[in-house]
Design a protein around this motif. Structure first.
Motif, PDB file in Angstrom:
ATOM      1  N   ARG A  71     -21.250  11.483  56.002  1.00 13.94           N
ATOM      2  CA  ARG A  71     -20.124  12.888  56.180  1.00 13.94           C
ATOM      3  C   ARG A  71     -18.585  12.010  55.528  1.00 13.94           C
ATOM      4  N   ALA A  72     -17.693  13.146  54.835  1.00 11.34           N
ATOM      5  CA  ALA A  72     -16.772  12.368  54.600  1.00 11.34           C
ATOM      6  C   ALA A  72     -15.905  10.844  54.355  1.00 11.34           C
ATOM      7  N   PRO A  73     -15.165  10.203  53.591  1.00  9.95           N
ATOM      8  CA  PRO A  73     -14.961   9.346  54.048  1.00  9.95           C
ATOM      9  C   PRO A  73     -13.435   9.598  55.681  1.00  9.95           C
ATOM     10  N   GLU A  74     -12.492  10.769  54.381  1.00 11.84           N
ATOM     11  CA  GLU A  74     -11.397  11.197  55.436  1.00 11.84           C
ATOM     12  C   GLU A  74     -11.920  11.402  56.819  1.00 11.84           C
ATOM     13  N   GLU A  75     -13.417  11.930  56.617  1.00  8.10           N
ATOM     14  CA  GLU A  75     -13.113  12.589  58.028  1.00  8.10           C
ATOM     15  C   GLU A  75     -13.831  11.172  59.523  1.00  8.10           C
ATOM     16  N   ALA A  77     -13.113   7.568  58.600  1.00 10.93           N
ATOM     17  CA  ALA A  77     -11.240   7.300  58.919  1.00 10.93           C
ATOM     18  C   ALA A  77     -10.534   7.701  60.008  1.00 10.93           C
ATOM     19  N   ALA A  78     -10.447   9.227  60.110  1.00 12.96           N
ATOM     20  CA  ALA A  78      -9.203   9.944  60.667  1.00 12.96           C
ATOM     21  C   ALA A  78     -10.644   9.350  62.546  1.00 12.96           C
ATOM     22  N   GLU A 144     -21.847   4.625  56.438  1.00  9.12           N
ATOM     23  CA  GLU A 144     -20.723   5.040  55.562  1.00  9.12           C
ATOM     24  C   GLU A 144     -19.291   4.612  56.998  1.00  9.12           C
ATOM     25  N   ALA A 148     -16.709   2.150  56.149  1.00  5.56           N
ATOM     26  CA  ALA A 148     -14.900   2.628  56.374  1.00  5.56           C
ATOM     27  C   ALA A 148     -14.625   1.481  57.142  1.00  5.56           C
ATOM     28  N   GLY A 152     -14.146   0.831  52.962  1.00  9.53           N
ATOM     29  CA  GLY A 152     -14.275   1.425  50.870  1.00  9.53           C
ATOM     30  C   GLY A 152     -15.369   0.104  51.135  1.00  9.53           C
TER      31      GLY A 152
END
Length: 691
Positions: A71-75, A77-78, A144, A148, A152
């Motif tokens: 998944r995307a790192p932003e997702e 992290a949220a 991933e 996170a 990172g």
């Protein structure tokens, strides 16, 4: 391994190090063929993942590989930012412990709002995923998610910062004095040990080791601890100065080798260099002597199993780290050794858990051998580490040998420096060492003078020796001591006799003693009616009968023993196949028939085996491993358990123990039943699909 197929910029970004350092490491990995470029990106060599086991102590980040479709790192992290305190602590704990956890009673497949426990919430948010058939019953933190949690990066601390070795300044005079003194002491103790064992061999165990009792006696003779005595013994053996041989009774004993005679004629510096070079390359573990092994039995010196392949490297690396310290600096008290272990762990993170012990033993043994002084590397040890001869550098620091002693009225002789080898050996025969140091003190005693007489010295030679060796006049008490011991020496004589011949006829004994064929019996008259012989009685009796005599046996009580002797018998052995020619031939024929039949069955199976793969120049295993590394799908042809030939598009995951674990290529990402296992020997075709 965490990133999978990746690129240089991405690796430089996730590795916690300076970009230039990370780029240089990538170049080094390519040069070593541990990483290589593919059309899909940079990837590690096959088998690297199997070798990288352990945790951070073994140089592994502790983060599991990323999933095939992360998944995307932003997702991520949220999702992590919205976790309650309990769920966040649980997630951090799982990552710190290697990224896996038992599922327990946690339910799988719930929506986040239906989760009742922290574990169920992490599963619902896909921060913990089932391990599948690879890790049945376990939950796994995807790579991933681990990245996170660490901002990172694969590690929380930089990996390119060299740990510093805690050091403290040492006066150079103290260092040289301590190191040179230890070097001369170990040479002296080695010579003293081998001289002693040359006259009193040490019994060897059946394992060729040295018994505890012998080690204690050696430590007492050398006036050192048992651990230091074990070190001296082991180094002498590694230097080729100590070996085993059979004694008069056929038992194995430890004695000096012929090389020892050449070694002790060398100057002190050259003798020390021989010992130091042997220690530096030796895998032996003398510091472990006396400790108990896994079987709760103590380790013995000179036991073949008492060695470790990593010991020479630990010695070389520890001494190299000391050489890198500023000039005049050594290990700091208390913190120096732990910091040295940390430094070597950073340089060689894949070494075993015994590394701290190996490093500590290396530092302690180097101090005993004089390679270091006051926890500081001696100046003459630098050539030793470089593979050169350290003897010239050490010789400049040692005082020149002296050729005299100062004999005093209290029956002592003081050596004002290191004695010449010949003088030291002669003085040790006639006097006892009372104290060691810069000026060695020897004491003349009745026992020491008697020891010299036993070695073949005469009274005139003793007087001449002390007169020539002393720069002071010979005191009268020493001359009286020598003369008194000489007067009492030899009053009693001891010989060897295995049997005796007694007769009231003195003429018969005289004729027997002078018989020309009795020379080999070792007969000697000790009284007019008694002869003693050096041969045992069972040999003497038949020889006397051959000479025409008619002897009888006399018991310890003087009574004559006559009568028929009882014949000796041994139990008849059972018939063995080795002695039964017919049975042995039948067994050999059966073995030959079985071997031929096995070979023919193997040839038949090879002829009927289907083609192993559809790729030119490769087999099923190589094709599957290539697909696993590329994370690509393949079409396999296989035979199921019912004997039906089928084809299936799969995404190979692992190959282990003859089993292939793979996911169906068209299955959903959250389908827990999509993973299947296939027996590799049932797969006859592997065709890449290009996806």
């Amino acid at each position: 391994m965490v990133a999978g197929q990746t690129t240089d910029p991405e690796l430089v970004e996730i590795v916690h190090a300076e970009p230039g350092y990370a780029a240089a490491v990538l170049t080094r990995l390519r040069d070593l063929a541990l990483a290589w470029d593919t059309p899909e990106g940079l990837r590690p060599l096959s088998g690297i993942s199997d070798a990288l086991i352990g945790g951070r102590d073994a140089g592994v980040s502790g983060i599991r590989p990323r999933t095939a479709t992360p998944r995307a790192p932003e997702e991520i992290a949220a999702a992590i930012a919205g976790l309650p305190e309990g769920a966040r602590k649980l997630l951090d704990h799982v990552v710190d412990e290697g990224g896996t956890a038992k599922s327990g009673s946690a339910r799988i497949g719930l929506a986040p709002e239906d989760a009742e426990t922290p574990a169920e919430l992490l599963i619902a948010l896909r921060l913990l995923v089932p391990g599948g058939s690879l890790l049945p019953g376990l939950l796994v933190v995807p790579g991933e998610v681990g990245l996170a949690l660490r901002g990172g990066r694969t590690t929380t601390e930089p990996v390119d910062v060299v740990p510093a070795v805690a050091s403290a300044e040492r006066p150079s005079r103290l260092t040289l004095s301590a190191a040179a003194g230890a070097a001369t002491d170990v040479v002296r103790r080695t010579e003293l040990l081998l001289e002693w064992w040359g006259h009193r061999p040490a019994a060897a165990l059946r394992t060729t080791g040295l018994g505890v009792r012998e080690l204690r006696a050696t430590a007492a003779h050398l006036q050192v601890s048992e651990s230091e005595a074990a070190l001296v013994i082991e180094v002498a053996s590694e230097a080729g100065l100590l070996g085993t041989r059979a004694d008069a009774d056929g038992n194995q004993v430890w004695v000096p080798t012929t090389e020892f005679d050449r070694w002790r004629e060398l100057p002190t510096a050259e003798r020390w260099a021989r010992l130091a070079q042997a220690w530096l390359t030796s895998p032996r573990l003398p510091s472990l002597v006396g400790e108990r092994g896994p079987d709760q039995k103590p380790w013995n010196a000179l036991t073949p199993e008492l060695s470790a392949a990593g010991m020479p490297e630990a010695k070389a690396m520890a001494l190299a780290a000391l050489a890198d310290l500023p000039e005049g600096h050594g290990l700091a008290a208390g913190t120096g050794l732990p910091s040295l272990v940390t430094r070597l762990a950073w340089e060689r993170p894949r070494r075993p858990r015994t590394r701290p012990d190996l490093v500590a033993w290396a530092v302690a043994e180097a101090a005993v051998l004089g390679i270091t002084g006051a926890e500081t590397l001696a100046p003459y040890a630098a050539p030793l580490l470089a593979g050169a001869d350290p003897a010239p550098a050490l010789a400049e620091l040692l005082p020149p040998p002296v050729d005299h002693v100062l004999v005093q009225a209290d029956l002592t002789a003081v050596a004002p420096g290191p004695l010449e080898p010949d003088l030291a050996r002669q003085l040790q025969q006639v006097a006892d060492v009372e104290s060691h140091g810069a000026a060695t003190v020897y004491r003349f005693t009745p026992d020491s003078v008697r020891r010299a007489l036993d070695a073949g010295w005469t009274a005139a030679e003793l007087h001449a020796f002390v007169l020539a060796a002393s720069r002071t006049p010979i005191p009268q008490p020493l001359s009286y001591l020598i003369d008194d011991v000489v007067r009492s020496f030899g009053r009693l004589r001891v010989g060897v006799a295995s049997s005796f011949v007694r007769s009231e006829d003195e003429a018969a004994l005289a004729a027997l003693e002078n018989h020309p064929k009795a020379a080999g019996l070792g007969l000697q008259r000790i009284a007019p009616t008694v002869l003693v012989s050096t041969v045992p009685i069972d040999v003497l009796l038949p020889r006397l009968r051959e000479l025409g005599a008619a002897p009888v046996v006399e018991g310890p009580d003087g009574v004559v023993r006559v009568g028929a002797a009882e014949a000796l018998r041994a139990r008849s052995p059972r018939t063995r196949e080795a002695t039964d020619a017919a049975r042995a031939a039948a067994r050999q024929s059966a073995q030959v028939v079985a071997a031929v039949q096995t070979l023919r069955e193997g040839d038949e199976a090879a002829r009927n085996r289907p083609a192993s793969a559809s790729l030119p120049g490769g087999g099923v295993l190589s094709a599957l491993r290539d697909a696993i590394e590329r994370r690509g799908t393949v079409l396999i042809g296989f035979t199921d358990n019912q004997g039906v030939v089928a084809e299936r598009a799969i995404l190979p995951l692992t190959v282990e123990g003859g089993q292939l674990t793979a996911r169906d290529a068209d299955a959903d990402a959250d389908d827990l039943d999509a993973e299947r296992r296939y027996a590799v020997h049932r797969i006859n075709r592997v065709v890449p699909t290009g996806t």
